[in-house]
Write an enzyme that holds these catalytic residues in place. Structure first.
Site, PDB file in Angstrom:
ATOM      1  N   CYS A   1      -7.204  -9.702   7.998  1.00 44.62           N
ATOM      2  CA  CYS A   1      -6.663  -8.388   8.383  1.00 44.62           C
ATOM      3  C   CYS A   1      -7.165  -8.014   9.772  1.00 44.62           C
ATOM      4  O   CYS A   1      -6.522  -7.270  10.494  1.00 44.62           O
ATOM      5  CB  CYS A   1      -7.061  -7.343   7.352  1.00 44.62           C
ATOM      6  SG  CYS A   1      -8.810  -7.345   7.005  1.00 44.62           S
TER       7      CYS A   1
ATOM      8  N   GLU B   1      -6.680  -0.622   1.780  1.00 50.64           N
ATOM      9  CA  GLU B   1      -7.138  -1.487   2.884  1.00 50.64           C
ATOM     10  C   GLU B   1      -5.974  -2.404   3.212  1.00 50.64           C
ATOM     11  O   GLU B   1      -5.770  -3.419   2.564  1.00 50.64           O
ATOM     12  CB  GLU B   1      -8.354  -2.317   2.436  1.00 50.64           C
ATOM     13  CG  GLU B   1      -9.583  -1.501   2.085  1.00 50.64           C
ATOM     14  CD  GLU B   1     -10.335  -1.001   3.313  1.00 50.64           C
ATOM     15  OE1 GLU B   1      -9.930  -1.310   4.453  1.00 50.64           O
ATOM     16  OE2 GLU B   1     -11.317  -0.270   3.121  1.00 50.64           O
TER      17      GLU B   1
ATOM     18  N   GLY C   1       0.809  -1.223   0.000  1.00 49.75           N
ATOM     19  CA  GLY C   1       0.000   0.000   0.000  1.00 49.75           C
ATOM     20  C   GLY C   1       0.838   1.266   0.000  1.00 49.75           C
ATOM     21  O   GLY C   1       0.482   2.262  -0.632  1.00 49.75           O
TER      22      GLY C   1
END
Ligand code: NAD
Length: 511
Positions: A302, A268, A251
């Site tokens: 996650c 995310e 990310g």
């Protein structure tokens, strides 16, 4: 479908039984060259489930330009009519739920109910998108100028690229694609190379519906390597939005590349989630919440619970009960009845698990249960509990495996501070029966995460709320609530129906 599921039957029922599956789908599959071939591996036994031809740059171009052309038509279709087509997709996902859920189990090792649960999440978000198709509301405002009207409206944004992690190989795509589609966008999906078959099966289900409705190729699929296809995609200005789910490392890179070209990214990323248990908590609830949060999906969510902070008064009792419960967790083939924990995704994940435990012990952690690879074929490990007298440096990192660190506290302020004291900010929970403790946890000085739960574990979110996290989790929000706004462009409109031209802020400019 019977209990003795076999992968060939599952794949055949999803229409993907070719020996070599294409990795580029502009609606239907693109043939021709490939950029190499990958195997899809069953983490439960190391067998090859299927082979996929990786997409070439030319095929990528074809997929994106087809989606772009269809988007230009799709955006003019009224939102409720788009919703009707998404309703048809939801129906197809209902029909294929069991097979697709089983494929999730085969390809990424989720136990049967979790595989099916993932597809249910896809159905739920599709249903949500159908309802949304008659909402997508803008606000109206009072103009400060006489004879003027102001309002906001939301238009389709364009093409959305969706990059997904291996651990939610179906639902995370659906969270993005169903909402993006109802908002009037086209979608191109780059799935994880660890879960290509689910991506192909999912794509085909939606493509059938789109084709029947005259929008073949509005959803594209490119299965390719990060260095070639991934990099090309995040730099591609035809995507005003890149929605990327995965590690913080990924990310950080994707976010900066997309920002460089003034695109939007919806990130995310990794979590590092904690549960606090106060002295007055219902320990039966806490035990179940922690066990599901820490052991479910073999610690590969996650939102997996990675740390718990137990009040000193109940710490010994609850730890003892947890250790006992961990010893009873049935580890085994994900599709075998009674299995609670399947394998990790691959041997790299097993190595990361072993390295983290070694490091934790070197830092002063004590392994209370687990700690080893399971001696059988496949990437199986034991769920592990590590006690710590002080917060270990390793606790700052997300190890994508079932390792739970246990600390104790006497002062709730201190527990909340320690919970927040990590770079990630996804999910958090408190188990308490005390109103003041729960309000303190939920208040502005409480949990700093995107998700804060009371008497519920850290994992297992419903699609109705906005899902996502702060800090290194990336700040994105997906799924329910008003997350749809990320997939549209906002326009503020001011209409003058007077015969004068007054300026705002009382400015005069007489010519
Ligand atoms: P990963 O970062 O290795 O890969 C995720 C995706 O990013 C894959 O599709 C990969 O191919 C792609 N990717 C990597 N480099 C890229 C590049 N340069 N350009 C374009 N794409 C690139 O993650 P993973 O191992 O598949 O998944 C596990 C991670 O995902 C964990 O950290 C987990 O917490 C996170 N995750 C987060 C959420 C959330 O909603 N916050 C949900 C699921 C998983």
């Amino acid at each position: 479908m019977s209990n003795d599921l076999n992968v060939h039957g599952v794949l055949a029922s999803l229409g993907i039984s070719d020996a070599l599956l294409p990795g580029a789908w502009a609606g239907s599959a693109l043939g021709g060259d490939n950029a190499g071939v990958i195997d899809s591996i069953n983490p439960a036994d190391g067998t090859v489930l299927g082979r996929v031809a990786l997409a070439t740059s030319e095929q990528y171009e074809a997929v994106v330009s087809t989606a772009q052309a269809q988007y230009l038509r799709w955006r003019t279709l009224p939102a409720p009519k788009r919703g009707e087509i998404i309703r048809q997709m939801a129906e197809q996902f209902r029909i294929h739920k069991e097979a697709l859920g089983a494929l999730v189990s085969f390809e990424v090792g989720k136990v049967r109910s979790e595989g099916a649960g993932e597809v249910q999440e896809t159905i739920d978000i599709a249903d949500f998108a159908v309802g949304l198709s008659r909402q997508l509301y803008g606000l109206t405002m009072h103009s400060e100028r006489p004879g003027h009207r102001m309002y906001e409206q939301w238009h389709p944004l364009g093409l959305v690229s969706v990059i997904t992690a291996f651990n939610f190989p179906n639902a995370v795509w659906a969270w993005n694609a169903m909402i993006a589609a109802v908002c009037g966008d086209g979608v191109v999906w780059k799935p994880s190379l660890k879960a290509p078959l689910i991506a192909i099966a999912t794509h085909r289900i939606c493509e059938d519906v789109l084709a029947k409705n005259g929008y073949s190729g509005l959803f594209g699929l490119v299965i390719g390597r990060d260095a070639e296809i991934g990099e090309r995609m995040i730099r591609d200005a035809r995507f005003p939005l890149v929605s990327a789910t995965g590690s913080t490392r990924m990310g950080r890179h994707v976010g900066s590349v997309v920002a460089e070209r003034f695109g939007r990214s919806l990130l995310e990323l990794g979590g590092n989630n904690a549960i606090i248990v106060t002295a007055d908590a219902d320990l039966d609830l806490a035990l179940r919440g922690i066990a599901f949060g820490a052991v479910g999906t073999a610690g590969q969510r996650c939102t997996t619970t990675r740390r718990i902070y137990l009040h000193a008064d109940i710490a010994d009792t609850l730890t003892e009960r947890l250790v006992k419960c961990y010893k009873q967790v049935k580890i085994g083939h994900p599709l075998e009845a009674g299995t609670l924990m399947g394998p990790l995704i691959d041997d790299d994940a097993v190595n990361a698990y072993e390295a983290a435990i070694q490091e934790a012990v070197a830092q002063g952690g004590r392994v209370l249960t687990g700690g080893k690879r399971v001696d059988r074929a496949g990437s199986y490990v034991e769920p592990t509990i590590i006690a710590m007298d002080h917060d270990l440096p390793i606790c700052q990192h997300e190890t994508f495996a079932p390792i739970l660190y246990v600390g104790r506290f006497t002062d709730l302020d201190d527990a909340i501070r320690r919970q927040n004291d990590v770079p990630q900010g996804l999910s958090s929970s408190i188990f308490t029966t005390n109103f003041q403790s729960s309000e303190q946890f939920l208040g502005a000085t409480g949990s700093d995460c995107g998700i804060a739960n009371v008497n519920i574990g850290t994992s297992g979110a419903e699609i109705g709320g906005a899902f996502g996290g702060e800090k290194e989790t990336g700040g994105g929000r997906e799924a329910g609530s008003d997350s749809w706004k990320a997939y549209m462009r906002r326009q503020t409109c001011t209409l003058n129906y007077s015969r004068d031209l007054p300026l705002a802020q009382g400015i005069t400019f007489d010519v």
